[in-house]
Design a protein around this motif. Structure first.
Motif, PDB file in Angstrom:
ATOM      1  N   UNK A   1      -3.761   6.479  20.353  1.00 21.42           N
ATOM      2  CA  UNK A   1      -2.579   7.236  19.951  1.00 21.42           C
ATOM      3  C   UNK A   1      -2.142   6.780  18.568  1.00 21.42           C
ATOM      4  N   UNK A   2      -1.385   7.633  17.912  1.00 22.88           N
ATOM      5  CA  UNK A   2      -0.837   7.347  16.591  1.00 22.88           C
ATOM      6  C   UNK A   2       0.666   7.118  16.754  1.00 22.88           C
ATOM      7  N   UNK A   3       1.188   6.011  16.230  1.00 26.55           N
ATOM      8  CA  UNK A   3       2.610   5.716  16.436  1.00 26.55           C
ATOM      9  C   UNK A   3       3.513   6.719  15.731  1.00 26.55           C
TER      10      UNK A   3
ATOM     11  N   UNK B   1      -3.399   3.925  12.176  1.00 31.00           N
ATOM     12  CA  UNK B   1      -2.026   3.892  11.672  1.00 31.00           C
ATOM     13  C   UNK B   1      -1.341   2.699  12.336  1.00 31.00           C
ATOM     14  N   UNK B   2      -0.784   1.802  11.518  1.00 27.12           N
ATOM     15  CA  UNK B   2      -0.325   0.500  12.005  1.00 27.12           C
ATOM     16  C   UNK B   2       1.143   0.301  11.643  1.00 27.12           C
ATOM     17  N   UNK B   3       2.022   0.118  12.624  1.00 31.97           N
ATOM     18  CA  UNK B   3       3.405  -0.232  12.290  1.00 31.97           C
ATOM     19  C   UNK B   3       3.449  -1.594  11.598  1.00 31.97           C
ATOM     20  N   UNK B   4       4.082  -1.638  10.452  1.00 29.56           N
ATOM     21  CA  UNK B   4       4.166  -2.851   9.649  1.00 29.56           C
ATOM     22  C   UNK B   4       5.625  -3.314   9.646  1.00 29.56           C
ATOM     23  N   UNK B   5       5.865  -4.633   9.669  1.00 26.11           N
ATOM     24  CA  UNK B   5       7.255  -5.122   9.660  1.00 26.11           C
ATOM     25  C   UNK B   5       8.076  -4.500   8.535  1.00 26.11           C
ATOM     26  N   UNK B   6       9.335  -4.237   8.852  1.00 28.29           N
ATOM     27  CA  UNK B   6      10.234  -3.669   7.857  1.00 28.29           C
ATOM     28  C   UNK B   6      10.308  -2.162   7.904  1.00 28.29           C
ATOM     29  N   UNK B   7       9.832  -1.530   9.012  1.00 30.45           N
ATOM     30  CA  UNK B   7       9.907  -0.084   9.122  1.00 30.45           C
ATOM     31  C   UNK B   7       8.847   0.649   8.349  1.00 30.45           C
ATOM     32  N   UNK B   8       7.926  -0.068   7.751  1.00 33.29           N
ATOM     33  CA  UNK B   8       6.857   0.578   7.005  1.00 33.29           C
ATOM     34  C   UNK B   8       5.678   0.883   7.926  1.00 33.29           C
ATOM     35  N   UNK B   9       4.702   1.607   7.405  1.00 39.23           N
ATOM     36  CA  UNK B   9       3.519   1.959   8.171  1.00 39.23           C
ATOM     37  C   UNK B   9       2.295   1.762   7.288  1.00 39.23           C
ATOM     38  N   UNK B  10       1.256   1.178   7.858  1.00 37.68           N
ATOM     39  CA  UNK B  10      -0.016   1.049   7.163  1.00 37.68           C
ATOM     40  C   UNK B  10      -1.001   2.077   7.705  1.00 37.68           C
TER      41      UNK B  10
ATOM     42  N   UNK C   1      -6.809   1.529   2.188  1.00 35.87           N
ATOM     43  CA  UNK C   1      -5.643   1.127   2.981  1.00 35.87           C
ATOM     44  C   UNK C   1      -4.391   1.392   2.164  1.00 35.87           C
ATOM     45  N   UNK C   2      -3.422   2.051   2.780  1.00 40.52           N
ATOM     46  CA  UNK C   2      -2.159   2.365   2.116  1.00 40.52           C
ATOM     47  C   UNK C   2      -1.009   1.893   2.987  1.00 40.52           C
ATOM     48  N   UNK C   3      -0.001   1.291   2.338  1.00 39.09           N
ATOM     49  CA  UNK C   3       1.206   0.848   3.032  1.00 39.09           C
ATOM     50  C   UNK C   3       2.361   1.669   2.478  1.00 39.09           C
ATOM     51  N   UNK C   4       3.032   2.401   3.370  1.00 36.70           N
ATOM     52  CA  UNK C   4       4.063   3.345   2.946  1.00 36.70           C
ATOM     53  C   UNK C   4       5.406   2.995   3.561  1.00 36.70           C
ATOM     54  N   UNK C   5       6.459   3.155   2.766  1.00 39.82           N
ATOM     55  CA  UNK C   5       7.831   3.019   3.239  1.00 39.82           C
ATOM     56  C   UNK C   5       8.436   4.415   3.267  1.00 39.82           C
ATOM     57  N   UNK C   6       8.612   5.020   4.473  1.00 38.74           N
ATOM     58  CA  UNK C   6       9.126   6.391   4.532  1.00 38.74           C
ATOM     59  C   UNK C   6      10.538   6.535   3.976  1.00 38.74           C
TER      60      UNK C   6
ATOM     61  N   UNK D   1     -24.728  16.444   8.161  1.00 44.09           N
ATOM     62  CA  UNK D   1     -24.934  15.796   9.444  1.00 44.09           C
ATOM     63  C   UNK D   1     -24.147  14.524   9.622  1.00 44.09           C
ATOM     64  N   UNK D   2     -23.289  14.164   8.668  1.00 41.33           N
ATOM     65  CA  UNK D   2     -22.539  12.912   8.744  1.00 41.33           C
ATOM     66  C   UNK D   2     -21.286  13.110   9.588  1.00 41.33           C
ATOM     67  N   UNK D   3     -20.786  11.978  10.153  1.00 44.82           N
ATOM     68  CA  UNK D   3     -19.510  12.079  10.840  1.00 44.82           C
ATOM     69  C   UNK D   3     -18.390  12.099   9.804  1.00 44.82           C
ATOM     70  N   UNK D   4     -17.193  12.434  10.256  1.00 44.19           N
ATOM     71  CA  UNK D   4     -16.087  12.653   9.333  1.00 44.19           C
ATOM     72  C   UNK D   4     -14.791  12.235   9.990  1.00 44.19           C
ATOM     73  N   UNK D   5     -13.932  11.565   9.210  1.00 46.12           N
ATOM     74  CA  UNK D   5     -12.590  11.214   9.675  1.00 46.12           C
ATOM     75  C   UNK D   5     -11.607  11.511   8.557  1.00 46.12           C
ATOM     76  N   UNK D   6     -10.402  11.903   8.941  1.00 43.64           N
ATOM     77  CA  UNK D   6      -9.350  12.099   7.938  1.00 43.64           C
ATOM     78  C   UNK D   6      -7.995  11.764   8.549  1.00 43.64           C
ATOM     79  N   UNK D   7      -7.100  11.321   7.673  1.00 41.78           N
ATOM     80  CA  UNK D   7      -5.736  10.965   8.065  1.00 41.78           C
ATOM     81  C   UNK D   7      -4.780  11.541   7.040  1.00 41.78           C
ATOM     82  N   UNK D   8      -3.760  12.236   7.521  1.00 41.63           N
ATOM     83  CA  UNK D   8      -2.763  12.857   6.655  1.00 41.63           C
ATOM     84  C   UNK D   8      -1.402  12.249   6.969  1.00 41.63           C
ATOM     85  N   UNK D   9      -0.708  11.767   5.954  1.00 37.64           N
ATOM     86  CA  UNK D   9       0.637  11.216   6.101  1.00 37.64           C
ATOM     87  C   UNK D   9       1.569  11.963   5.165  1.00 37.64           C
TER      88      UNK D   9
END
Length: 691
Positions: free
Chosen positions: A334-336, A363-372, A430-435, A544-552
């Motif tokens: 799951x994605x937080x 997607x990783x909850x990072x201390x301080x309300x941020x997300x990695x 890797x990206x660390x975002x503060x919403x 023929x390659x696998x594929x992953x994507x993440x949108x924030x």
């Protein structure tokens, strides 16, 4: 049996022996013609007139009179044959053509002529004599043989085409789709085709070739029941039926469902591969009363080809299921939920091989309300790549969750991969975002650049400085990963993806990137819908390659200026994180308009953070925010998990410690300590006169 030997000389001969030629020809439906080229008149004897179904009074000697008894296309062809013979000096000619009977039907006719020419040097033709005869019986036998040969070629062609189509079938569904092509089965003469697969002692019908022939209650039947497909699977022997009566007698339970299809014959064959039954195949026919040996051999060959393709497809599907389950287990379940942001993820397995690879997202909850957020790709497409991916994902997640700076997270992940017993490397972003304030820090390890989609739909690539892929950087001692800092405005979307989304065999990667950018521009605004759009439009075109994507996407309106804040977590013994936070605080304070006191704020924050890391267990959380008001106050809070309060001491008391709080006291306009549950918060405020 008639004795065809020589008759005795005393045996009397029949009257009019030998028979006159005109009678002999007439009895064999042959007549003669005499065509005078100089006058244009043509004489036809009675036998010749009967070939055209004409009475003597119906013909006036003019060849044009015959034209209504010969189709125009046949007349042109006949004229061309005769003209060619007259022109090139031939003395004979012959051809087949069709004549029209009184009932309108066409009948094959043959003519043969001899050309009389002048004896002088020019050899001009002036007369043609010949015969004309009914060739229906002659050509009927020839046509029958040709039709039989054509039918054999047609059926063989169907088998070849079906086999060629099955060669491209990868999955069981692909095989089913090939067989469900009614056009191909129609060329075999079958009006319906049915196929069942053997599953746990039951037959499951997977192909029903004719609309309306589906019988839901017979979709699953036991192998020991009295049905033709069950019988051929039990006996491994084909069953051929050549009459409705035979079908009804053998299979009384099935016949009521078959009878409405007006079937006269049926052929059921087992699908056998490596001496193991996989299922059965059935062909239903109309207007058929028998199966020739050639047809039987053809059906057996076709069923064998289908069985081989089916076995290959079943093995592929089994491997695909295992690989897909393994891949699913390796990816986050799951994605937080992140307040102020919306995240969408997609993954597509590879199309070939074992359908497994090393692509992943997280997607990783990072201390301080941020997300990695992270996207990565381990080298290779096998179970080993997937296993390495799973270990690396968990390790990177742990480093990020501890609150390490993005560069540190990437460096530690590279060391971890290098220390694994593997020769694989991985690319990663890797990206660390503060919403809240939109602050974004991105590091890249040999990965493709992320994209930013703006609220108006426009899209651009982020040209990021990067380091070596994970594993390689540690191996070569180059673990420095530059950090790119930028702000993600409300409504903007960060798009991370692996190269499987833009790479196609034989195509330029830049072309794939252009297609992706165009698809993003045309896509919907909402991230889940945009992810579906990209997966359908671009993912389907991939190789023929696998594929992953993440949108924030950062949600909500812009944060008011006086509500701006910076929130960071710092782990102990992480000097890179401390330097990154110090730089982030300085950049933020200057951006907020506190240029004259930016150095003081940065120094106080540094002292408070250092004090928390040195004298407490665990990490520290620093918050820098604007309080508003007429005096424009800025506040720095540093939280830790220790309940012990700091003491301000004179330098002479210990010689080295205690100086930090004296510095805070001198630089901050006001400072203090507040209890925070099991820990505390040390804070300082600054009045910004230059705002």
């Amino acid at each position: 049996m008639v004795d065809r030997g020589t008759a005795p000389a005393s045996t009397p001969l029949p009257d009019e022996w030998p028979m006159r030629p005109e009678i002999n020809l007439a009895l064999n439906r042959m007549g003669s013609f005499d065509w005078d080229l100089d006058s244009g008149r043509m004489h036809l004897d009675a036998a010749a007139l009967s070939v055209f179904e004409l009475e003597p009074d119906d013909y006036d000697g003019d060849p044009a009179t015959l034209s209504r008894h010969i189709p125009a296309s046949e007349a042109r062809r006949l004229d061309a044959v005769v003209a060619q013979a007259l022109r090139d000096g031939s003395t004979t000619f012959g051809t087949y053509f069709r004549t029209r009977c009184r009932d309108g039907s066409l009948r094959w006719t043959h003519t043969q002529g001899y050309v009389h020419r002048d004896s002088d040097s020019d050899g001009r033709p002036h007369r043609v004599v010949g015969i004309i005869r009914d060739a229906t019986a002659e050509l009927a036998h020839s046509a029958e043989r040709l039709a039989l040969a054509e039918e054999r070629r047609r059926q063989t062609s169907v088998v070849e085409e079906t086999t060629a189509a099955l060669a491209h079938a990868i999955t069981v569904q692909d095989v089913i789709d090939v067989l469900a092509d009614s056009q191909g089965m129609g060329r075999l003469g079958a009006v319906s085709l049915v196929m069942g697969l053997l599953e746990d002692g039951r037959m499951r019908v997977v192909v029903e070739g004719q609309e309306g022939s589906n019988v839901p209650e017979l979709e699953y039947t036991r192998v020991d029941e009295d049905f033709p497909m069950s019988e051929v699977v039990r006996t491994l022997t084909p069953r051929l039926m050549t009459s409705p009566k035979e079908f009804a007698r053998r299979y009384p339970r099935l016949w009521p469902h078959i009878e409405p299809l007006d079937v006269s014959a049926a052929a059921y064959l087992p699908l056998i591969a490596q001496a193991r039954p996989l299922g059965a195949l059935g062909f239903l026919y109309r207007d058929k009363q028998s199966f020739s040996p050639e047809e039987r051999n053809l059906l057996v060959a076709l069923s064998s080809s289908i069985a081989q393709s089916l076995q290959r497809a079943m093995l592929f599907d089994q491997e695909h299921d295992i690989a897909e389950n393994l891949q699913t287990a390796m990816l986050p379940r799951s994605i937080p939920d992140v307040p102020g942001a919306h995240i969408a993820v997609r993954y597509r397995s590879a199309r070939f091989g074992r359908d497994i690879g090393g692509d992943w997202y997280d997607a990783i909850p990072v201390p301080g309300g941020r997300v990695g957020v992270v996207i990565g790709d381990v080298q290779g497409h096998d179970t080993h790549a997937a296993a390495v991916m799973g270990q690396l994902r968990i390790a990177l997640r742990a480093y990020a969750a501890e609150g390490h700076a993005p560069a540190t997270v990437m460096a530690r992940a590279s060391v971890f991969l290098n220390e694994l017993d593997t020769d694989r490397f991985a690319t990663c972003a890797y990206a660390e975002a503060d919403p809240v304030d939109g602050a974004l820090q991105i590091v890249r390890a040999g990965h493709v650049d992320p994209l930013i989609r703006h609220p108006d739909g426009s899209c651009r690539k982020l040209g990021l400085a990067g380091g070596l892929p994970l594993g390689l950087s540690a191996q070569f001692g180059r673990n420095d990963y530059p950090v790119t800092r930028l702000a993600l405005d409300p409504g903007e979307t960060l798009i991370l993806f692996t190269d499987g989304l833009i790479e196609q065999p034989g195509a330029d990667v830049d072309d794939g990137l252009r297609r992706l950018l165009e698809a993003i521009r045309r896509g919907p605004h909402e991230v889940e819908a945009l992810a579906d759009h990209l997966g359908a439009e671009i993912g389907a075109q991939g190789g023929g390659d696998d594929m992953a994507m993440l949108l924030l996407r950062r949600e909500g309106p812009a944060v008011p200026e006086l509500g701006q804040r910076l929130y960071r977590h710092i782990s102990p013994a992480d000097p890179e994180a401390l330097m990154a936070v110090r730089q982030a605080i300085g950049d933020a304070v200057r951006t907020w308009g506190a240029r004259s006191r930016a150095d003081e704020v940065e120094l106080v924050a540094d002292e408070l953070i250092t004090n928390a890391l040195l004298h407490t267990d665990g990490g520290a959380v620093v918050t820098v925010r604007m309080l508003g008001g007429t005096d424009h106050r800025l506040r720095v809070d540093v939280e830790d998990m220790s309940s012990g309060l700091p003491r301000r001491r004179e330098p002479g008391e210990t010689g080295v410690s205690g100086r930090g709080l004296l510095l805070v006291d001198r630089l901050a306009d006001v400072w203090g300590v507040e209890a925070q549950g099991a820990g505390k918060s040390v804070w300082g405020e600054f009045i910004l006169q230059d705002r």
